[in-house]
Design a protein around this motif. Structure first.
Motif, PDB file in Angstrom:
ATOM      1  N   TRP A  17     -12.586   3.469  11.058  1.00  0.00           N
ATOM      2  CA  TRP A  17     -11.158   3.314  11.324  1.00  0.00           C
ATOM      3  C   TRP A  17     -10.460   4.662  11.311  1.00  0.00           C
ATOM      4  CZ3 TRP A  17      -9.017   0.087  14.109  1.00  0.00           C
ATOM      5  CH2 TRP A  17      -9.216  -1.286  14.026  1.00  0.00           C
ATOM      6  N   GLY A  18     -10.813   5.514  10.357  1.00  0.00           N
ATOM      7  CA  GLY A  18     -10.218   6.839  10.331  1.00  0.00           C
ATOM      8  C   GLY A  18     -10.625   7.667  11.526  1.00  0.00           C
ATOM      9  N   ALA A  19     -11.894   7.529  11.929  1.00  0.00           N
ATOM     10  CA  ALA A  19     -12.375   8.268  13.094  1.00  0.00           C
ATOM     11  C   ALA A  19     -11.701   7.792  14.373  1.00  0.00           C
ATOM     12  CB  ALA A  19     -13.888   8.119  13.216  1.00  0.00           C
ATOM     13  N   LEU A  20     -11.354   6.505  14.409  1.00  0.00           N
ATOM     14  CA  LEU A  20     -10.681   5.979  15.602  1.00  0.00           C
ATOM     15  C   LEU A  20      -9.373   6.712  15.845  1.00  0.00           C
ATOM     16  CD1 LEU A  20     -10.348   3.927  17.887  1.00  0.00           C
ATOM     17  CD2 LEU A  20      -9.390   2.331  16.222  1.00  0.00           C
ATOM     18  N   LEU A  66     -12.697   6.204  -1.160  1.00  0.00           N
ATOM     19  CA  LEU A  66     -12.483   4.817  -0.752  1.00  0.00           C
ATOM     20  C   LEU A  66     -13.290   3.854  -1.615  1.00  0.00           C
ATOM     21  CD1 LEU A  66     -12.594   5.310   3.128  1.00  0.00           C
ATOM     22  CD2 LEU A  66     -10.613   5.333   1.605  1.00  0.00           C
ATOM     23  N   ILE A  67     -14.484   4.281  -2.062  1.00  0.00           N
ATOM     24  CA  ILE A  67     -15.302   3.431  -2.922  1.00  0.00           C
ATOM     25  C   ILE A  67     -14.601   3.179  -4.251  1.00  0.00           C
ATOM     26  CG2 ILE A  67     -17.468   3.349  -4.231  1.00  0.00           C
ATOM     27  CD1 ILE A  67     -18.796   4.821  -1.904  1.00  0.00           C
ATOM     28  N   GLN A  85       0.825  -1.210   0.000  1.00  0.00           N
ATOM     29  CA  GLN A  85       0.000   0.000   0.000  1.00  0.00           C
ATOM     30  C   GLN A  85       0.858   1.258   0.000  1.00  0.00           C
ATOM     31  OE1 GLN A  85      -2.604  -0.408   3.409  1.00  0.00           O
ATOM     32  NE2 GLN A  85      -4.245  -1.211   2.135  1.00  0.00           N
ATOM     33  N   GLY A  86       1.996   1.188   0.660  1.00  0.00           N
ATOM     34  CA  GLY A  86       2.853   2.363   0.734  1.00  0.00           C
ATOM     35  C   GLY A  86       3.340   2.847  -0.617  1.00  0.00           C
ATOM     36  N   ILE A  87       3.365   1.945  -1.616  1.00  0.00           N
ATOM     37  CA  ILE A  87       3.769   2.332  -2.962  1.00  0.00           C
ATOM     38  C   ILE A  87       2.579   2.863  -3.755  1.00  0.00           C
ATOM     39  CG2 ILE A  87       4.698   1.465  -5.150  1.00  0.00           C
ATOM     40  CD1 ILE A  87       6.352  -0.517  -3.557  1.00  0.00           C
ATOM     41  N   LEU A  88       1.416   2.291  -3.521  1.00  0.00           N
ATOM     42  CA  LEU A  88       0.239   2.643  -4.308  1.00  0.00           C
ATOM     43  C   LEU A  88      -0.396   3.968  -3.905  1.00  0.00           C
ATOM     44  CD1 LEU A  88      -1.617  -0.789  -4.586  1.00  0.00           C
ATOM     45  CD2 LEU A  88      -0.417   0.420  -6.397  1.00  0.00           C
ATOM     46  N   PHE A  89      -0.301   4.336  -2.637  1.00  0.00           N
ATOM     47  CA  PHE A  89      -1.146   5.437  -2.183  1.00  0.00           C
ATOM     48  C   PHE A  89      -0.737   6.790  -2.776  1.00  0.00           C
ATOM     49  CE2 PHE A  89       2.067   6.692   0.884  1.00  0.00           C
ATOM     50  CZ  PHE A  89       1.768   8.020   1.170  1.00  0.00           C
ATOM     51  N   ILE A  90       0.526   6.963  -3.176  1.00  0.00           N
ATOM     52  CA  ILE A  90       0.950   8.247  -3.762  1.00  0.00           C
ATOM     53  C   ILE A  90       0.306   8.475  -5.131  1.00  0.00           C
ATOM     54  CG2 ILE A  90       2.904   9.594  -4.588  1.00  0.00           C
ATOM     55  CD1 ILE A  90       4.585   8.343  -2.378  1.00  0.00           C
ATOM     56  N   PHE A 109     -12.117  -2.941   6.741  1.00  0.00           N
ATOM     57  CA  PHE A 109     -11.967  -2.827   8.188  1.00  0.00           C
ATOM     58  C   PHE A 109     -10.518  -2.884   8.648  1.00  0.00           C
ATOM     59  CE2 PHE A 109     -16.436  -3.408   8.114  1.00  0.00           C
ATOM     60  CZ  PHE A 109     -16.916  -2.933   9.319  1.00  0.00           C
ATOM     61  N   ASN A 110      -9.616  -3.346   7.797  1.00  0.00           N
ATOM     62  CA  ASN A 110      -8.209  -3.416   8.188  1.00  0.00           C
ATOM     63  C   ASN A 110      -7.384  -2.245   7.681  1.00  0.00           C
ATOM     64  OD1 ASN A 110      -8.529  -5.815   9.562  1.00  0.00           O
ATOM     65  ND2 ASN A 110      -7.977  -7.095   7.821  1.00  0.00           N
ATOM     66  N   ASP A 111      -7.981  -1.409   6.838  1.00  0.00           N
ATOM     67  CA  ASP A 111      -7.214  -0.312   6.263  1.00  0.00           C
ATOM     68  C   ASP A 111      -7.247   0.918   7.159  1.00  0.00           C
ATOM     69  OD1 ASP A 111      -5.868   1.212   4.067  1.00  0.00           O
ATOM     70  OD2 ASP A 111      -7.743   2.336   4.193  1.00  0.00           O
ATOM     71  N   TYR A 112      -6.104   1.515   7.329  1.00  0.00           N
ATOM     72  CA  TYR A 112      -5.995   2.796   8.042  1.00  0.00           C
ATOM     73  C   TYR A 112      -5.285   3.837   7.192  1.00  0.00           C
ATOM     74  CZ  TYR A 112      -4.986   6.151  11.741  1.00  0.00           C
ATOM     75  OH  TYR A 112      -4.914   7.298  12.495  1.00  0.00           O
ATOM     76  N   LEU A 113      -4.328   3.383   6.386  1.00  0.00           N
ATOM     77  CA  LEU A 113      -3.510   4.310   5.595  1.00  0.00           C
ATOM     78  C   LEU A 113      -4.357   5.114   4.624  1.00  0.00           C
ATOM     79  CD1 LEU A 113      -0.768   5.404   4.619  1.00  0.00           C
ATOM     80  CD2 LEU A 113      -0.651   3.421   3.067  1.00  0.00           C
ATOM     81  N   TYR A 114      -5.169   4.417   3.816  1.00  0.00           N
ATOM     82  CA  TYR A 114      -5.931   5.115   2.795  1.00  0.00           C
ATOM     83  C   TYR A 114      -6.993   6.034   3.385  1.00  0.00           C
ATOM     84  CZ  TYR A 114      -3.841   2.047  -0.722  1.00  0.00           C
ATOM     85  OH  TYR A 114      -2.956   1.388  -1.540  1.00  0.00           O
ATOM     86  N   THR A 115      -7.657   5.566   4.421  1.00  0.00           N
ATOM     87  CA  THR A 115      -8.764   6.369   4.944  1.00  0.00           C
ATOM     88  C   THR A 115      -8.289   7.667   5.578  1.00  0.00           C
ATOM     89  OG1 THR A 115     -10.759   6.306   6.326  1.00  0.00           O
ATOM     90  CG2 THR A 115      -8.814   5.188   7.182  1.00  0.00           C
ATOM     91  N   VAL A 116      -7.135   7.662   6.239  1.00  0.00           N
ATOM     92  CA  VAL A 116      -6.647   8.903   6.848  1.00  0.00           C
ATOM     93  C   VAL A 116      -5.897   9.767   5.838  1.00  0.00           C
ATOM     94  CG1 VAL A 116      -6.523   7.883   9.150  1.00  0.00           C
ATOM     95  CG2 VAL A 116      -4.513   7.827   7.682  1.00  0.00           C
TER      96      VAL A 116
END
Length: 273
Positions: free
Chosen positions: A223-226, A138-139, A115-120, A204-211
Motif C-alpha cells: 500500500w505504501g509502495a502504491l 507496522l508489526i 487513526q489521525g489522533i493515534l499516529f502522532i 491492507f486498508n491502511d495507508y496513513l501509518y505505512t507512509v
C-alpha cells in the motif's frame, strides 16, 4: 410477493452498483494500454486489453521486496492479534477479574479512536524505539489495532458458552493452555476467523501509518509502495490501477470464503447477555 421482490431489487441494485462499480472501473483501467488510459476511449470498455501494466508492475526492482514486507507484516499482525485476543478474552471471561465488563468496553473504545489522533504519539514512540523506516514499525502498531476488537469479540463469544464446558475441564486437572487448546479452540473458530479477517483488513486498508512510519521505499508494504507508483502523468496511470487490483484481490477472496464465519463472529458482540 412480486411487489416485495421488486422492492428488494430496487434497494439491492443501487447498492451493488455503488459497491462493484469502482472496482470494475479500476480493473478496466488496469487492462488498458497507454493510448486508451482515462482520457482516451470508453472509460467502461477495453478495446485492446493488455497485461502490460501488470508486467511493468512485476518488473519493478523492489516489487518482490514489497510483497515480502506485506506478507511478513500481515502474518505477524494475524498471529499476534489472534493470540493476544484469545488470552485476553479467556482471562476476562474465566479468571474473575474485577470490572471485567468495564475493561472490555474500554478496550473496544480504544478501537474506535481515529487513526489521525493515534499516529502522532505512535510516531514519537516508534522514533524513540528506533523502529521507523522498517516493517517492525507496522508489526508493533497493527496488533494494537486488532487486539481491542479481538478481545471484545472473544469475550462476547466465550460468555455465550456453557460455564460447565470449562469448569469440568479444570476439575479434571486441565491447565489454562490445555483448556484453550483442547476445549475452547475447537468451538471458538468462528470468532478466531473474524479476528483474522479483521487483522488482514487492517493491514491492507491502511495507508496513513505505512507512509508515515516508513519513508524508505525498500521497507514499504504494497500500500505504501502504491503511493510511490502514482505519478504526475495522468495519461499513464495503468500501473497504479494494476497495483490496486492486486492489493484488493486477497482481501476480497478472504471475505468471500470466510464471510459466514465473519458474520457469526461479529454477531456474538451485538447479542445481549
Amino acid at each position: 410477493m412480486r411487489l416485495l421482490a421488486a422492492a428488494r431489487w430496487l434497494v439491492l441494485a443501487p447498492m451493488a452498483v455503488i459497491s462493484i462499480g469502482p472496482i470494475l472501473w479500476i480493473a478496466i483501467q488496469a487492462l488498458k494500454p497507454d493510448d486508451e488510459s482515462l482520457g482516451r476511449g470508453n472509460p467502461w470498455w477495453v478495446a485492446h486489453p493488455t497485461l502490460d501494466n501488470f508486467r511493468q508492475l512485476f518488473g519493478e526492482p523492489q516489487f518482490l521486496g514489497w510483497i515480502a514486507n506485506t506478507a511478513v507484516v500481515t502474518l505477524a499482525t494475524v498471529v499476534i492479534g489472534v493470540a493476544a485476543s484469545v488470552l485476553a478474552g479467556y482471562a476476562l471471561t474465566y479468571l474473575h477479574i474485577p470490572y471485567s465488563r468495564s475493561l472490555v468496553l474500554v478496550f473496544f473504545a480504544t478501537y474506535l479512536i481515529p487513526q489521525g489522533i493515534l499516529f502522532i504519539p505512535l510516531l514519537r514512540l516508534l522514533s524513540r524505539l528506533q523502529l521507523l523506516n522498517s516493517p517492525w514499525a507496522l508489526i508493533v502498531t497493527y496488533p494494537g489495532l486488532v487486539i481491542p476488537f479481538g478481545t471484545w469479540v472473544l469475550w462476547s463469544f466465550l460468555r455465550r458458552l456453557p460455564p460447565d464446558l470449562v469448569d469440568s475441564a479444570i476439575i479434571d486437572g486441565a491447565g489454562v493452555y490445555e483448556v484453550l487448546a483442547h476445549v475452547l479452540l475447537p468451538v471458538i473458530w468462528p470468532a478466531l476467523g473474524t479476528i483474522a479477517v479483521f487483522a488482514v483488513a487492517i493491514v491492507f486498508n491502511d495507508y496513513l501509518y505505512t507512509v508515515t512510519f516508513i519513508q524508505e521505499t525498500s521497507g514499504q508494504t504494497l500500500w505504501g509502495a502504491l503511493g510511490a507508483l502514482v505519478t504526475a502523468d495522468i495519461n499513464n496511470p495503468g500501473e497504479s490501477f494494476a497495483a490496486g487490483i492486486l492489493l484488493a484481490t486477497p482481501v476480497a477472496l478472504l471475505c468471500a470464503f470466510f464471510a459466514d464465519s465473519f458474520a457469526r463472529g461479529i454477531g456474538t458482540g451485538i447479542i445481549e447477555h
